[in-house]
Write an enzyme that holds these catalytic residues in place. Sequence first.
Site, PDB file in Angstrom:
ATOM      1  N   GLU A 149       0.823  -1.206   0.000  1.00 59.59           N
ATOM      2  CA  GLU A 149       0.000   0.000   0.000  1.00 59.59           C
ATOM      3  C   GLU A 149       0.861   1.262   0.000  1.00 59.59           C
ATOM      4  OE1 GLU A 149      -3.424   2.422   2.539  1.00 59.59           O
ATOM      5  OE2 GLU A 149      -2.286   0.823   3.505  1.00 59.59           O
ATOM      6  N   GLU A 248     -11.887   2.726   5.114  1.00 65.34           N
ATOM      7  CA  GLU A 248     -10.862   3.144   6.063  1.00 65.34           C
ATOM      8  C   GLU A 248     -10.939   4.659   6.219  1.00 65.34           C
ATOM      9  OE1 GLU A 248      -6.739   1.319   6.367  1.00 65.34           O
ATOM     10  OE2 GLU A 248      -6.220   3.350   5.724  1.00 65.34           O
TER      11      GLU A 248
END
Length: 281
Positions: A149, A248
């Site tokens: 990520e 998120e």
Amino acid sequence: MALRFSANLSWLFPELPALPARLEAAAAAGFGAVEAAWPAGCPAQELRAAAERARVRIALLNTPPGDPEAGELGLAAVPGRQAAFRQGLEAAVHYARAVGCPRIHVMAGRVPLGTDRAAVAGEMETTFIENLKYTADLLSQEDMIGLLEPINNRITDPRYYLNTPHQAAAILEKVGRPNLKLQLDLFHCQIMDGNLSRNLETYFPLIGHIQIAQVPGRHEPDSPGELNFPYIFELLESLSYTGYVGCEYAPKGDTLEGLGWLRSYWESRGLQHGGTSKAAK
């Protein structure tokens, strides 16, 4: 096909103290999957039992951050920390196996304090590639996927090593393992590069997981901000994305009250609470 959403328990339902309670709240809200950062303090058997009771899948976990007191946030690209990285990776695999989680975000880590990013970039890339090959070999034995990520270094974390999907794609190509994929958080991608439509199309074959939050506040997708999530959701559907879209973000208030955007999405696709077909009722 309608998108599948995953509730990030490290961000959503902060009014509940424990991960099992947050998981149960996510299930009651209609989520069929959850994800979390490193679940410190929550025994795997407790989380798995909660998931089985709620019939919810655990979609994603992170590798451990390292030593937070020393300012660490992942170890995979940090020179000199290879042994600690591998120890943490094995702990993450053990936990993921115990809770039935098939994806692990392999956290790259930060540029060491007191060093210049450009000066250590080559050594960090070499370390990252070495550790990712080790990771891929280990995960292949478990039928798991490793994820990279990029985290923006303009707002969120100035010292984080992996910052853009371009950088992540180049590293994935050098590693060359099919069980390593890109975890594309659209919040970070927008801040670093924008151009989300083209980036999603370009890197789509590499994507193993997507995460969302509005920019710049990192709140609900329908809060004021730069991103047009109804358009993004349609684009992901047109690309036939079948993975999870991880939520998120930091709720502006009560998590459940802030899920109006998700209920609207389900309704617009002719789905009932939880994203299941009304015809299947």
